[in-house]
Scaffold this active site. Structure first.
Site, PDB file in Angstrom:
ATOM      1  N   ASP A 199       0.852  -1.184   0.000  1.00 18.94           N
ATOM      2  CA  ASP A 199       0.000   0.000   0.000  1.00 18.94           C
ATOM      3  C   ASP A 199       0.888   1.234   0.000  1.00 18.94           C
ATOM      4  O   ASP A 199       1.808   1.337   0.819  1.00 18.94           O
ATOM      5  CB  ASP A 199      -0.885  -0.023   1.250  1.00 18.94           C
TER       6      ASP A 199
ATOM      7  N   ASP B 183      -3.388   4.394  -2.360  1.00 16.39           N
ATOM      8  CA  ASP B 183      -4.407   4.981  -1.495  1.00 16.39           C
ATOM      9  C   ASP B 183      -4.992   6.236  -2.143  1.00 16.39           C
ATOM     10  O   ASP B 183      -4.246   7.037  -2.722  1.00 16.39           O
ATOM     11  CB  ASP B 183      -3.758   5.326  -0.155  1.00 16.39           C
TER      12      ASP B 183
ATOM     13  N   GLU C 258      -7.333   2.674  -5.145  1.00 15.72           N
ATOM     14  CA  GLU C 258      -8.484   2.955  -4.284  1.00 15.72           C
ATOM     15  C   GLU C 258      -9.071   4.271  -4.787  1.00 15.72           C
ATOM     16  O   GLU C 258      -8.504   5.342  -4.576  1.00 15.72           O
ATOM     17  CB  GLU C 258      -8.067   3.089  -2.815  1.00 15.72           C
TER      18      GLU C 258
ATOM     19  N   HIS D 204     -11.532  -2.669   4.690  1.00 13.26           N
ATOM     20  CA  HIS D 204     -11.190  -2.102   5.997  1.00 13.26           C
ATOM     21  C   HIS D 204     -11.941  -0.822   6.326  1.00 13.26           C
ATOM     22  O   HIS D 204     -11.808  -0.296   7.435  1.00 13.26           O
ATOM     23  CB  HIS D 204      -9.683  -1.828   6.042  1.00 13.26           C
ATOM     24  N   ASP D 205     -12.699  -0.287   5.384  1.00 15.21           N
ATOM     25  CA  ASP D 205     -13.414   0.973   5.604  1.00 15.21           C
ATOM     26  C   ASP D 205     -14.900   0.784   5.861  1.00 15.21           C
ATOM     27  O   ASP D 205     -15.636   1.769   5.936  1.00 15.21           O
ATOM     28  CB  ASP D 205     -13.231   1.897   4.384  1.00 15.21           C
TER      29      ASP D 205
END
Length: 453
Positions: free
Chosen positions: A25, A126, A188, A250-251
């Protein structure tokens, strides 16, 4: 605090020995306020890195515009040293880089090259669609009629997202990564545009993949919305770009949460997992989904997510879906030897990998069979998709590639569904099912997965 570079190189080497690829990431929208770049940038208005971040003149207490942080409050923080505001679309300790400065772009490219030379297999970028901000710093328009307690939801975030220059940056990144073999780029793309934005960022010459978050936003256990989204995705992507799907990340809350108290929870998870892993495109599995991990109850004093701490109680943050992986029934579920950053969920002694490894009927073994089927089927990996109308409660489709045809039938209902038509007679070989059947009959049972050849 996450270990040394030597530790990472060990991880990379040992992973590659086991034929495991390592994708890292990378956050290029912002840095820490402890980063040497920002410390230098904040020191004065005329240092070499003075405009590596987004600094704006203004009056203390009067931010330059109405942009809001995704973690609460204004996106602007006053610096007493420079007597200016700096932009932070997330917490104030994460100042946004100024991508309009060519030296920043060069530094980012150097960073990407550094990891590629080390041997990483790809990147997850990200908030890749937020690199560039509106150069005129215009106010975001309000969402008419909406009064959310979470203030940033009351605005269309159009001036901090999807600026045209960002696509050029993505193409520059792609040109660099493509100089290396067998590397992947994943974006993302948290865009207000949704599906069209994911497509935009994965068109030829850009990223290989962008997470399709629309899949995980469907909260109803019904095939109708999933079917529409898949059709919309197919119509948009065609053979121009490669789609992807996720059920959770994860969000957001784990997708298993919606079945938490239901008796047939496992079967419902199997239905959605089968849909995910028989789609055309890349499937992403969020850790723990393969054993049915659920969200944890995290008391306020143990929350570490800034969004949860800042916006409590209107928004309790994302930590509930980020608890440690449940490996076995040992201390801290053997995730670590010391107390981890978040508590392990209460059910870890019975819900863990070790327990499911020894149970051939477990959710984990079902996922393994699904993944094996996907890997061995060209129709699932590459084939076209054609939906079949059976019943409003059933999602059914064929996947076809050259001489191979697969028929997927997923019953989302609590009732038996009678099958009819020529396809029933054509597909006779059972590849996978979550219900014990010896031969192909004409009745699909409640929450049944049936994959035929």
């Amino acid at each position: 605090m996450f270990g040394t570079l030597a530790d990472f190189k060990d991880l990379l080497r040992e992973s590659h020995k086991r034929n495991i690829k390592v994708i890292i990431d990378q956050v290029y929208n912002h840095t820490s306020d402890k980063h040497p770049w920002f410390i230098e940038s904040m020191s004065s208005k005329d240092n070499p890195k003075s405009d590596w971040y987004i600094w704006v003149d203004g009056e203390k207490g009067k931010p330059p515009n109405n942009w809001l942080s995704y973690f609460g409050g204004s996106a602007w923080e006053w610096s007493e040293v420079r007597k200016q505001y700096y932009l932070h679309l997330f917490v104030k300790e994460q100042p946004d880089l100024n991508w309009r400065n060519p030296h920043v772009v060069d530094a980012v490219m150097d960073s990407i090259k550094y990891w590629l030379d080390m041997g990483v297999d790809g990147f997850r970028f990200d908030v890749v669609n937020m690199f560039y901000k509106d150069d005129r710093l215009r106010d975001d328009p309000k969402v008419e009629g909406r009064l959310s307690k979470v203030d940033y939801e009351n605005y269309y975030r159009v001036f901090e997202n999807d600026r045209p220059e960002t696509l050029l940056a993505v193409e520059k990144i792609n040109d660099l990564v493509n100089q290396y073999q067998d590397r992947v780029t994943i974006g993302e793309v948290g865009s207000p545009m949704g599906l069209p934005a994911y497509f935009l960022y994965t068109m030829p010459g850009r990223l290989d993949l962008a997470f399709n978050f629309e899949f995980k936003e469907i909260n109803s256990y019904s095939p109708i919305k999933y079917k529409k989204l898949i059709l919309d995705t197919e119509k948009l992507y065609q053979s121009i770009a490669w789609p992807s799907y996720v059920l959770g990340n994860h969000d957001s809350k784990r997708f298993t949460e919606r079945f938490k108290d239901l008796q047939d929870k496992k079967e419902k998870i199997q239905v959605l997992a089968s849909m995910l892993l028989t789609m055309k495109g890349t499937a992403f599995i969020y850790y723990g989904e393969e054993i049915g991990m659920e969200d944890a109850e995290i008391p306020f004093e143990k929350i570490v997510d800034p969004a949860g701490r800042n916006l409590w109680p209107d928004y309790k943050g994302r930590d509930s879906a980020r608890t440690p992986m449940q490996w076995d029934d040992g201390v801290f579920s053997t995730f670590s030897k010391v107390e981890p950053w978040l508590p392990v969920t209460d059910d870890y002694k019975v819900l863990n990998v070790k327990a499911q490894m020894s149970d051939q009927d477990s959710l984990l073994h079902f996922y393994k069979r699904l993944i094996t089927l996907r890997k061995t089927s060209d129709a699932i990996k590459y084939g076209t998709i054609q939906f079949v109308d059976i019943d409003p409660n059933v999602l059914a489709y064929t996947r076809s590639f050259q001489n191979e045809r697969i028929f997927v039938i997923l019953n989302f209902s609590e009732k038996n569904i009678k099958l009819s038509g020529s396809l029933v007679n054509e597909f006779k070989k059972i590849l996978l099912t979550n219900i014990e059947i010896q031969t192909v009959d004409s009745v699909i049972k409640p929450n049944e997965v049936r994959i035929l050849k």
